[in-house]
Design an enzyme around this catalytic site. Sequence first.
Site, PDB file in Angstrom:
ATOM      1  N   LYS A  12     -84.575  53.609  45.306  1.00 56.36           N
ATOM      2  CA  LYS A  12     -84.449  53.987  43.885  1.00 56.36           C
ATOM      3  C   LYS A  12     -85.447  53.218  43.040  1.00 56.36           C
ATOM      4  O   LYS A  12     -86.101  53.797  42.166  1.00 56.36           O
ATOM      5  CB  LYS A  12     -83.071  53.565  43.365  1.00 56.36           C
ATOM      6  CG  LYS A  12     -81.955  54.452  43.662  1.00 56.36           C
ATOM      7  CD  LYS A  12     -80.759  53.873  42.872  1.00 56.36           C
ATOM      8  CE  LYS A  12     -79.468  54.370  43.391  1.00 56.36           C
ATOM      9  NZ  LYS A  12     -78.329  53.738  42.706  1.00 56.36           N
ATOM     10  N   ASP A  70     -76.802  55.697  39.064  1.00 58.70           N
ATOM     11  CA  ASP A  70     -75.775  55.890  40.079  1.00 58.70           C
ATOM     12  C   ASP A  70     -75.946  57.297  40.597  1.00 58.70           C
ATOM     13  O   ASP A  70     -76.031  58.257  39.816  1.00 58.70           O
ATOM     14  CB  ASP A  70     -74.357  55.681  39.531  1.00 58.70           C
ATOM     15  CG  ASP A  70     -73.404  55.458  40.685  1.00 58.70           C
ATOM     16  OD1 ASP A  70     -73.471  54.385  41.311  1.00 58.70           O
ATOM     17  OD2 ASP A  70     -72.614  56.369  40.999  1.00 58.70           O
ATOM     18  N   PHE A 152     -85.815  58.239  51.055  1.00 55.21           N
ATOM     19  CA  PHE A 152     -84.857  57.228  51.509  1.00 55.21           C
ATOM     20  C   PHE A 152     -83.490  57.876  51.622  1.00 55.21           C
ATOM     21  O   PHE A 152     -83.324  59.061  51.320  1.00 55.21           O
ATOM     22  CB  PHE A 152     -84.851  56.025  50.545  1.00 55.21           C
ATOM     23  CG  PHE A 152     -84.255  56.309  49.181  1.00 55.21           C
ATOM     24  CD1 PHE A 152     -82.931  55.990  48.903  1.00 55.21           C
ATOM     25  CD2 PHE A 152     -85.016  56.901  48.174  1.00 55.21           C
ATOM     26  CE1 PHE A 152     -82.382  56.250  47.651  1.00 55.21           C
ATOM     27  CE2 PHE A 152     -84.467  57.160  46.918  1.00 55.21           C
ATOM     28  CZ  PHE A 152     -83.138  56.840  46.664  1.00 55.21           C
ATOM     29  N   GLY A 153     -82.517  57.093  52.048  1.00 50.71           N
ATOM     30  CA  GLY A 153     -81.133  57.581  52.105  1.00 50.71           C
ATOM     31  C   GLY A 153     -80.983  58.884  52.890  1.00 50.71           C
ATOM     32  O   GLY A 153     -81.405  59.001  54.042  1.00 50.71           O
ATOM     33  N   TYR A 154     -80.418  59.892  52.225  1.00 49.53           N
ATOM     34  CA  TYR A 154     -80.097  61.164  52.881  1.00 49.53           C
ATOM     35  C   TYR A 154     -81.275  62.146  52.885  1.00 49.53           C
ATOM     36  O   TYR A 154     -81.126  63.288  53.323  1.00 49.53           O
ATOM     37  CB  TYR A 154     -78.888  61.812  52.179  1.00 49.53           C
ATOM     38  CG  TYR A 154     -77.614  60.990  52.276  1.00 49.53           C
ATOM     39  CD1 TYR A 154     -76.765  61.100  53.375  1.00 49.53           C
ATOM     40  CD2 TYR A 154     -77.259  60.088  51.276  1.00 49.53           C
ATOM     41  CE1 TYR A 154     -75.601  60.348  53.470  1.00 49.53           C
ATOM     42  CE2 TYR A 154     -76.093  59.315  51.359  1.00 49.53           C
ATOM     43  CZ  TYR A 154     -75.272  59.455  52.462  1.00 49.53           C
ATOM     44  OH  TYR A 154     -74.124  58.699  52.554  1.00 49.53           O
ATOM     45  N   ASP A 155     -82.435  61.736  52.383  1.00 45.84           N
ATOM     46  CA  ASP A 155     -83.570  62.656  52.252  1.00 45.84           C
ATOM     47  C   ASP A 155     -83.970  63.380  53.548  1.00 45.84           C
ATOM     48  O   ASP A 155     -84.319  64.567  53.493  1.00 45.84           O
ATOM     49  CB  ASP A 155     -84.783  61.930  51.649  1.00 45.84           C
ATOM     50  CG  ASP A 155     -84.605  61.649  50.158  1.00 45.84           C
ATOM     51  OD1 ASP A 155     -83.711  62.272  49.549  1.00 45.84           O
ATOM     52  OD2 ASP A 155     -85.352  60.824  49.602  1.00 45.84           O
ATOM     53  N   ARG A 181     -83.102  62.555  40.114  1.00 40.56           N
ATOM     54  CA  ARG A 181     -83.508  61.329  39.400  1.00 40.56           C
ATOM     55  C   ARG A 181     -84.581  61.646  38.361  1.00 40.56           C
ATOM     56  O   ARG A 181     -84.530  61.152  37.242  1.00 40.56           O
ATOM     57  CB  ARG A 181     -84.016  60.310  40.436  1.00 40.56           C
ATOM     58  CG  ARG A 181     -84.362  58.944  39.867  1.00 40.56           C
ATOM     59  CD  ARG A 181     -84.394  57.879  40.943  1.00 40.56           C
ATOM     60  NE  ARG A 181     -83.058  57.698  41.522  1.00 40.56           N
ATOM     61  CZ  ARG A 181     -82.699  58.145  42.741  1.00 40.56           C
ATOM     62  NH1 ARG A 181     -83.578  58.718  43.535  1.00 40.56           N
ATOM     63  NH2 ARG A 181     -81.468  57.996  43.170  1.00 40.56           N
TER      64      ARG A 181
HETATM   65  P1  ITT Z   1     -77.542  50.246  43.310  1.00 45.43           P
HETATM   66  O1  ITT Z   1     -76.072  50.457  42.956  1.00 45.43           O
HETATM   67  O2  ITT Z   1     -77.900  48.820  43.455  1.00 45.43           O
HETATM   68  O3  ITT Z   1     -78.451  51.015  42.423  1.00 45.43           O
HETATM   69  P2  ITT Z   1     -76.795  51.768  45.695  1.00 45.43           P
HETATM   70  O4  ITT Z   1     -77.528  52.177  46.924  1.00 45.43           O
HETATM   71  O5  ITT Z   1     -75.475  51.063  45.900  1.00 45.43           O
HETATM   72  O6  ITT Z   1     -77.780  50.865  44.792  1.00 45.43           O
HETATM   73  P3  ITT Z   1     -75.434  54.027  44.547  1.00 45.43           P
HETATM   74  O7  ITT Z   1     -74.124  53.337  44.472  1.00 45.43           O
HETATM   75  O8  ITT Z   1     -75.873  54.862  43.398  1.00 45.43           O
HETATM   76  O9  ITT Z   1     -76.612  53.005  44.779  1.00 45.43           O
HETATM   77  O10 ITT Z   1     -75.444  54.890  45.866  1.00 45.43           O
HETATM   78  C1  ITT Z   1     -76.283  55.961  46.011  1.00 45.43           C
HETATM   79  C2  ITT Z   1     -76.460  56.315  47.482  1.00 45.43           C
HETATM   80  O11 ITT Z   1     -76.760  57.721  47.533  1.00 45.43           O
HETATM   81  C3  ITT Z   1     -77.677  55.580  48.016  1.00 45.43           C
HETATM   82  O12 ITT Z   1     -77.280  54.460  48.761  1.00 45.43           O
HETATM   83  C4  ITT Z   1     -78.377  56.626  48.855  1.00 45.43           C
HETATM   84  O13 ITT Z   1     -77.966  56.548  50.170  1.00 45.43           O
HETATM   85  C5  ITT Z   1     -77.924  57.959  48.255  1.00 45.43           C
HETATM   86  N1  ITT Z   1     -78.969  58.494  47.369  1.00 45.43           N
HETATM   87  C6  ITT Z   1     -79.037  58.456  46.021  1.00 45.43           C
HETATM   88  N2  ITT Z   1     -80.175  59.017  45.569  1.00 45.43           N
HETATM   89  C7  ITT Z   1     -80.838  59.399  46.668  1.00 45.43           C
HETATM   90  C8  ITT Z   1     -82.072  60.007  46.871  1.00 45.43           C
HETATM   91  O14 ITT Z   1     -82.887  60.303  45.857  1.00 45.43           O
HETATM   92  N3  ITT Z   1     -82.446  60.257  48.114  1.00 45.43           N
HETATM   93  C9  ITT Z   1     -81.659  59.954  49.156  1.00 45.43           C
HETATM   94  N4  ITT Z   1     -80.478  59.354  49.070  1.00 45.43           N
HETATM   95  C10 ITT Z   1     -80.060  59.074  47.826  1.00 45.43           C
END
Ligand code: ITT
Length: 196
Positions: A12, A70, A152-155, A181
């Site tokens: 993020k 979030d 990242f994440g679920y991308d 975002r």
């Molecule tokens: P912060 O609270 O410190 O910002 P976090 O990872 O805990 O970090 P969230 O509680 O918002 O953040 O969780 C969002 C999750 O959703 C994050 O860990 C990712 O796995 C996923 N996510 C959010 N936006 C994403 C994106 O653009 N692409 C892929 N996965 C995403």
Amino acid sequence: MKIILASSNQGKLRELKAWMKDFEVYSFSEVMTPFEIVEDGDSFKENALIKARAVYKKLNNKSAIVMSDDSGISVNALEHSPGIYSARYAGEGATSQENLDKLIQTLKDKDIKRTSAYYTAAIAIVCAKGEFCVHGWMHGDAIAQKRGDKGFGYDPMFIPHGFDGTLGELDESVKKELSHRSRALELAKILLKAVV
Ligand code: ITT
């Protein structure tokens, strides 16, 4: 204008910093010792506000502008989960790889190869002028496999509407143009201009 981002998620932070080139942006770990924020809200909006508020309070500087994000992925066929629980889908403290693997496995267990899904982002701003929150969404399909290593994440399992590739495979400019975002950020930038 100096903005503090209340996030520890490197993916993020990378996107927010790249997409806010016209602002002076710092992550909160660059300006203070990072601390744990309990995200116990019932919505993306509540959790975004909890994060921005916590960092604003800790900064103890009335003129600070704090922004948080979030976000998460929701799969329609899974009753819109993991949603606000995206960061801890595979359990408290799970890595993004474990969360991704769990969502893929959940789809496989239900014999689903491809199904409708969407990302949500709530961006909160807390500053002397008050507390604000805006949202953005990106719709597409979740697939029961990982493809590509961008984003990242679920991308790697998310195919945006109108494309064949996942966000792990597509050029980063596609996500920048279409993502939850960036859509929330467009609105947040209007708000930022109004609060300074
Ligand atoms: P912060 O609270 O410190 O910002 P976090 O990872 O805990 O970090 P969230 O509680 O918002 O953040 O969780 C969002 C999750 O959703 C994050 O860990 C990712 O796995 C996923 N996510 C959010 N936006 C994403 C994106 O653009 N692409 C892929 N996965 C995403």
